[in-house]
Design an enzyme around this catalytic site. Structure first.
Site, short mmCIF file in Angstrom:
data_model
loop_
_atom_site.label_atom_id
_atom_site.label_comp_id
_atom_site.label_asym_id
_atom_site.label_seq_id
_atom_site.Cartn_x
_atom_site.Cartn_y
_atom_site.Cartn_z
N GLU A 196 0.83 -1.20 0.00
CA GLU A 196 0.00 0.00 0.00
C GLU A 196 0.87 1.26 0.00
O GLU A 196 1.89 1.31 0.68
CB GLU A 196 -0.90 -0.02 1.25
CG GLU A 196 -2.00 0.99 1.26
CD GLU A 196 -2.92 0.79 2.46
OE1 GLU A 196 -3.66 1.74 2.79
OE2 GLU A 196 -2.88 -0.29 3.09
N CYS A 468 -2.93 11.12 25.67
CA CYS A 468 -1.81 10.48 26.35
C CYS A 468 -1.81 10.89 27.82
O CYS A 468 -1.86 12.08 28.14
CB CYS A 468 -0.49 10.89 25.69
SG CYS A 468 0.97 10.31 26.60
#
Length: 529
Positions: A196, A468
């Site tokens: 890809e 995060c």
């Protein structure tokens, strides 16, 4: 099985089963596939792990629904104003000047196997093992067989299935052939996997005065002439539309079941709820997906933060076989490092157990390493500390890159620094870092390690599945590679701080009047510890 009660059709509530989401699976009986997978998996460790994940997903959806119910009409009106303004700003940034092409090889691994063995032509074919399938051709997909599905389930769906083992050397060979073609159109193409890639064909179209459709067809033909393989191509003003992709499976379920969002139109229609329930960064991401906005510029060249390699195989607790797989993985990782002239100092071992739990263990080294021998030596210590254990996947990841330093050819050779630190910090080399979404809370820590370090206490988790926990940086759950690199960054940062440093040499007068301590003094001290 013919009942209509949801209680008697438990497979319908499973969010994690494989559905007809791949190309070539449009006519597949989705309920039949779900039922077979449920019945074949029920009672297995895999099934138990999927149930745990499903329970976590259900909890997230319920939490989203509860938050949504708390929004008053006044709240919704306020957030709608915010959403409308942001949509207008995003729309004004739409860039239609670029032409991006997305190329995806058709059933790549299976196509390569068929090319090299024409007798497989027309037969339902899968590449992989009884534990896991990497690729299925279109004939197999008609039965509901697809990638990431265990082979034993695939055979239940398609008894005539032909299963061949993975052969990465072949796939890398043909992948490089496709990339030779890509370079003719865009020297800076973006490869996202072996099969890809994204290409910026803006200048090609302008320079040659041809349409994007013409270039797309030309590229498909060139790839076929070079490889005898076919590919699918998408063309659009940005990479998102060129691929027609956006969010991951978990996010899809949260949006659909939590907010009733199934389409891009729904995303914009319920933009007030998006703004009211998600962070600004996530809002921008979702609204951009709804508007069909994506990246139009080629990413700036950046240094790699990590390189990884892994192997999946049938579950085994045979230690000799596990170390053989580890050595193969170390060799593959070393080859990748050498190709990019990189040396790393933080080595992470990834293990997926027979119960589908994932463990990671990391070590911060004194030297930057690259060779197979060094990688295998240090990885073996990490693996040995976890045995006995039944494992189905082994992976190695190198991060914290730096310049090569002079280091012993023999990885077992000790440095003087080890004598300064060995006595007081033995065992600190290995840090246990549980991965957030896969490990049981009751899992025991490795007993031969040092007390929990800040690495363990500060392991990266993703609050609301986006933020995060250590720095507040936001990444959607579908950005798997970026999340892995972000986690590696924190891990390397913490390990570097924790790396033992040799204490300053204390000078002590000796009987012979020398101002320096004999080197034997340090050896003796180490032995006394």
């Amino acid at each position: 099985m013919g009942t209509t009660s949801n209680g008697d059709r438990p497979w319908e509530s499973c969010h994690t089963v494989y559905t007809n989401a791949k190309a070539g699976m449009d006519g597949v009986d989705k309920e039949k596939v779900q039922r077979v997978i449920y019945e074949m998996s029920k009672g297995s460790k895999y099934f138990e792990n999927e149930q745990r994940k499903d329970a976590i997903l259900k909890e997230k959806i319920e939490r989203m629904q509860a938050q949504c119910a708390k929004l008053t009409e006044k709240d919704i009106e306020k957030f709608q104003m915010v959403a409308d303004k942001r949509i207008e700003e995003l729309e004004s940034s739409r860039d239609l000047s670029k032409i991006w092409l997305h190329s995806d090889m058709d059933a790549f691994f299976a196509a390569v196997e068929t090319l090299e063995n024409p007798s497989l032509e027309g037969k339902p074919l899968a590449v992989g093992s009884m534990s896991m399938i990497s690729t299925a051709n279109y004939e197999a997909r008609k039965y509901g067989v697809r990638s990431a599905m265990p082979g034993f389930i695939a055979f239940k769906l398609c008894p005539e299935l032909v299963l061949v083992p993975v052969s990465f050397d072949k796939y890398v060979h043909y992948s490089e052939k496709t990339r030779k073609v890509f370079r003719r159109y865009d020297p800076n193409f973006i490869a996202t996997s072996l099969d890809e890639a994204y290409l910026d064909i803006t200048e090609i179209c302008k320079g040659r005065g041809v349409t994007r459709e013409k270039v797309a067809e030309e590229l498909r033909k060139a790839i076929y002439e070079e490889t005898a393989l076919t590919c699918s191509v998408g063309v659009a003003p940005n990479r998102l539309l060129a691929k027609i992709g956006g969010i991951g499976k978990v996010t899809e379920h949260i949006l659909r079941d939590g907010l009733g969002i199934s389409t891009c139109e729904d995303m914009l229609r319920k933009s007030a709820y998006i703004c009211g329930l998600f962070s600004p960064s996530s809002v921008d991401f979702f609204l951009s997906v709804g508007l069909g906005l994506g990246n139009t510029e080629t990413p700036q060249l950046r240094l790699r933060k990590s390189i990884s390699n892994e192997r999946t195989f049938s579950s085994t607790d045979d230690q000799s076989l596990l170390f053989k797989k580890l050595e193969e993985t170390a060799e593959a990782l070393s080859d990748d490092l050498q190709k990019e002239s990189l040396f790393g100092r933080t080595l992470t071992l990834k293990l997926k157990t027979s119960s589908f739990e994932v463990k990671t263990r990391a070590t911060s080294l004194q030297k930057f390493i690259q060779s197979k021998e060094h990688i295998f030596f240090h990885a073996s210590k990490l693996l040995r500390a976890e045995l006995p254990l039944s494992v189905r996947l082994i992976g190695l990841r190198m991060s914290h890159f730096g310049e090569a330093e002079s280091h012993p050819a023999d990885p077992t050779q000790r440095t003087l620094g080890s004598f300064f630190t060995e006595g007081t910090s033995a065992g600190r080399e290995t840090i246990s870092e549980p991965t957030v979404d896969h490990l049981d809370e009751e899992e025991e820590s490795t007993t031969d390690l040092a007390p929990p370090s800040s690495t363990q206490q500060g392991a990266v988790s993703w609050l609301n599945d986006y933020i995060c926990s250590l720095c507040g940086y936001e990444l959607p759950p579908s950005f798997l590679k970026e999340r892995q690199e972000h986690s590696d960054f924190h891990l390397a940062e913490i390990l570097q701080k924790e790396s033992p440093t040799p204490p300053k040499k204390r000078r002590k007068p000796t009987s012979n009047g020398s101002k320096h301590i004999p080197i034997e003094f340090f050896f003796d001290r180490t032995k006394e510890k």
